[in-house]
Design a protein around this motif. Structure first.
Motif, PDB file in Angstrom:
ATOM      1  N   PHE A  22       0.828  -1.206   0.000  1.00 12.60           N
ATOM      2  CA  PHE A  22       0.000   0.000   0.000  1.00 12.60           C
ATOM      3  C   PHE A  22       0.861   1.256   0.000  1.00 12.60           C
ATOM      4  CE2 PHE A  22      -3.568  -2.611   1.867  1.00 12.60           C
ATOM      5  CZ  PHE A  22      -4.392  -2.482   0.763  1.00 12.60           C
ATOM      6  N   MET A  23       1.956   1.213   0.751  1.00 12.81           N
ATOM      7  CA  MET A  23       2.846   2.376   0.814  1.00 12.81           C
ATOM      8  C   MET A  23       3.477   2.632  -0.549  1.00 12.81           C
ATOM      9  SD  MET A  23       2.563   3.586   3.763  1.00 12.81           S
ATOM     10  CE  MET A  23       3.816   4.778   3.432  1.00 12.81           C
ATOM     11  N   LEU A  24       3.940   1.576  -1.190  1.00 15.76           N
ATOM     12  CA  LEU A  24       4.551   1.721  -2.505  1.00 15.76           C
ATOM     13  C   LEU A  24       3.529   2.251  -3.504  1.00 15.76           C
ATOM     14  CD1 LEU A  24       6.938   1.352  -4.385  1.00 15.76           C
ATOM     15  CD2 LEU A  24       6.239  -1.014  -4.718  1.00 15.76           C
ATOM     16  N   GLY A  30       1.850   9.398  -6.012  1.00 16.79           N
ATOM     17  CA  GLY A  30       2.145  10.749  -5.552  1.00 16.79           C
ATOM     18  C   GLY A  30       1.714  11.002  -4.125  1.00 16.79           C
ATOM     19  N   GLY A  31       1.246   9.997  -3.417  1.00 20.93           N
ATOM     20  CA  GLY A  31       0.899  10.142  -2.026  1.00 20.93           C
ATOM     21  C   GLY A  31      -0.513  10.635  -1.780  1.00 20.93           C
ATOM     22  N   SER A  32      -1.095  11.363  -2.699  1.00 19.57           N
ATOM     23  CA  SER A  32      -2.443  11.863  -2.450  1.00 19.57           C
ATOM     24  C   SER A  32      -3.454  10.949  -3.099  1.00 19.57           C
ATOM     25  CB  SER A  32      -2.598  13.292  -2.958  1.00 19.57           C
ATOM     26  OG  SER A  32      -2.473  13.325  -4.346  1.00 19.57           O
ATOM     27  N   GLN A  33      -4.675  11.005  -2.582  1.00 19.91           N
ATOM     28  CA  GLN A  33      -5.695  10.097  -3.069  1.00 19.91           C
ATOM     29  C   GLN A  33      -7.051  10.758  -2.949  1.00 19.91           C
ATOM     30  OE1 GLN A  33      -6.550   6.886  -0.520  1.00 19.91           O
ATOM     31  NE2 GLN A  33      -7.977   5.982  -1.902  1.00 19.91           N
ATOM     32  N   SER A  34      -7.390  11.663  -3.818  1.00 20.90           N
ATOM     33  CA  SER A  34      -8.725  12.241  -3.835  1.00 20.90           C
ATOM     34  C   SER A  34      -9.513  11.512  -4.910  1.00 20.90           C
ATOM     35  CB  SER A  34      -8.665  13.736  -4.137  1.00 20.90           C
ATOM     36  OG  SER A  34      -8.091  14.419  -3.073  1.00 20.90           O
ATOM     37  N   VAL A  35     -10.108  10.384  -4.544  1.00 23.17           N
ATOM     38  CA  VAL A  35     -10.757   9.547  -5.537  1.00 23.17           C
ATOM     39  C   VAL A  35     -12.267   9.698  -5.553  1.00 23.17           C
ATOM     40  CG1 VAL A  35      -8.924   7.833  -5.570  1.00 23.17           C
ATOM     41  CG2 VAL A  35     -10.777   7.591  -3.938  1.00 23.17           C
ATOM     42  N   LEU A  36     -12.841  10.276  -4.519  1.00 22.01           N
ATOM     43  CA  LEU A  36     -14.287  10.415  -4.478  1.00 22.01           C
ATOM     44  C   LEU A  36     -14.724  11.708  -5.140  1.00 22.01           C
ATOM     45  CD1 LEU A  36     -15.060   9.304  -0.821  1.00 22.01           C
ATOM     46  CD2 LEU A  36     -15.345   7.983  -2.896  1.00 22.01           C
ATOM     47  N   PRO A  37     -15.920  11.722  -5.712  1.00 21.45           N
ATOM     48  CA  PRO A  37     -16.454  12.978  -6.243  1.00 21.45           C
ATOM     49  C   PRO A  37     -16.630  13.983  -5.113  1.00 21.45           C
ATOM     50  CG  PRO A  37     -17.889  11.099  -6.775  1.00 21.45           C
ATOM     51  CD  PRO A  37     -16.786  10.598  -5.909  1.00 21.45           C
ATOM     52  N   GLY A  38     -16.686  15.270  -5.461  1.00 19.35           N
ATOM     53  CA  GLY A  38     -16.745  16.346  -4.476  1.00 19.35           C
ATOM     54  C   GLY A  38     -17.815  16.181  -3.417  1.00 19.35           C
ATOM     55  N   VAL A 162      -9.875  19.144   1.570  1.00 15.58           N
ATOM     56  CA  VAL A 162      -9.191  19.679   0.395  1.00 15.58           C
ATOM     57  C   VAL A 162      -8.174  18.693  -0.169  1.00 15.58           C
ATOM     58  CG1 VAL A 162      -9.541  22.107   0.978  1.00 15.58           C
ATOM     59  CG2 VAL A 162      -7.524  20.940   1.841  1.00 15.58           C
ATOM     60  N   GLU A 163      -7.762  17.708   0.626  1.00 12.08           N
ATOM     61  CA  GLU A 163      -6.801  16.720   0.137  1.00 12.08           C
ATOM     62  C   GLU A 163      -6.781  15.528   1.080  1.00 12.08           C
ATOM     63  OE1 GLU A 163      -5.209  15.128  -2.382  1.00 12.08           O
ATOM     64  OE2 GLU A 163      -4.285  17.039  -2.906  1.00 12.08           O
ATOM     65  N   THR A 164      -6.473  14.374   0.525  1.00 16.47           N
ATOM     66  CA  THR A 164      -6.270  13.173   1.329  1.00 16.47           C
ATOM     67  C   THR A 164      -4.960  12.527   0.903  1.00 16.47           C
ATOM     68  OG1 THR A 164      -7.503  11.768  -0.210  1.00 16.47           O
ATOM     69  CG2 THR A 164      -8.755  12.773   1.606  1.00 16.47           C
ATOM     70  N   TYR A 165      -4.342  11.830   1.836  1.00 11.39           N
ATOM     71  CA  TYR A 165      -3.081  11.148   1.567  1.00 11.39           C
ATOM     72  C   TYR A 165      -3.162   9.726   2.094  1.00 11.39           C
ATOM     73  CZ  TYR A 165      -1.225  15.881   0.992  1.00 11.39           C
ATOM     74  OH  TYR A 165      -1.019  17.174   0.584  1.00 11.39           O
ATOM     75  N   LEU A 166      -2.912   8.763   1.233  1.00 11.33           N
ATOM     76  CA  LEU A 166      -2.806   7.374   1.647  1.00 11.33           C
ATOM     77  C   LEU A 166      -1.322   7.060   1.735  1.00 11.33           C
ATOM     78  CD1 LEU A 166      -4.013   4.599   2.241  1.00 11.33           C
ATOM     79  CD2 LEU A 166      -3.989   4.155  -0.224  1.00 11.33           C
ATOM     80  N   GLY A 167      -0.889   6.596   2.888  1.00 12.16           N
ATOM     81  CA  GLY A 167       0.527   6.317   3.090  1.00 12.16           C
ATOM     82  C   GLY A 167       1.201   7.482   3.785  1.00 12.16           C
TER      83      GLY A 167
END
Length: 196
Positions: A22-24, A30-38, A162-167
């Motif tokens: 998951f980290m890789l 790019g570390g960020s994960q904004s995958v859901l609609p607004g 405004v932003e999310t980060y996975l990892g």
């Protein structure tokens, strides 16, 4: 007994491999994960802000009490190596930007005694709350479809994600995002007219 020990080692290695994967993946993305609609991700903000969780002293805390600040909500656990690695940087960023209205909120999905000991050991200088396994629903609501840790959500002064980060969070990238947010004033929430 030796087979049980061997099984435990295999399970630990499998968990480590999954976390590393998951980290890789997060780093490659790019570390960020904004995958859901607004609209959906803003429902995640509402879910996080509506949460009431105990702190490490056992006192219930409403996450909404920090609304009006720029919030960096970090979901973590003591057993998560990348989580443990990023927390010292969060401590420094909290110290650096606290007076400008930045609040880190750690939400540990772990056992209270372990979280308390780790928090004291590192000298965490921001609120630390302890969630149960039901807290995974907050991560999912905020866009973490992999249900992996660490997961960090940046919420502006108006209560919007405004932003999310996975990892593990890249602190320089986080600072570039947060500094302009600290200069913004919260948008007024529409008031409801009361009819007479």
């Amino acid at each position: 007994m030796a087979k049980l020990r061997q099984l435990f080692i295999y399970v630990a290695l499998a968990a480590l491999a999954i976390t590393t994967g998951f980290m890789l993946r997060a780093q490659l993305m790019g570390g960020s994960q904004s995958v859901l609609p607004g609209d959906a991700i803003q429902q995640g903000a509402k879910a996080i802000l509506a949460a009431n969780l105990p702190d490490i002293q056992g006192e219930n805390q409403a996450v909404s009490q920090w609304l009006g600040n720029v919030m960096v909500v970090n979901f973590w656990a003591t057993w998560c190596t990348p989580c443990r690695e990023e927390i010292p940087e969060f401590i420094e960023a909290q110290k650096k930007f606290r007076d400008q209205g930045l609040v880190f909120v750690g939400i540990a999905i772990d056992q209270t005694d372990k979280v308390k000991m780790f928090s004291q050991e590192l000298g965490i200088n921001y609120p630390v709350l302890v969630g149960s396994f039901n807290t995974w629903s907050l991560l999912e609501a905020a866009g973490n479809r992999q249900s992996a840790l660490p997961y960090t959500v940046v919420i502006n002064r108006s209560g919007e994600i405004v932003e999310t980060y996975l990892g593990r969070v890249n602190l320089k990238k986080l600072e570039k995002l947060v500094v302009p947010l600290l200069k913004e004033t919260p948008q007024a929430q529409p008031s409801k007219q009361v009819s007479k």
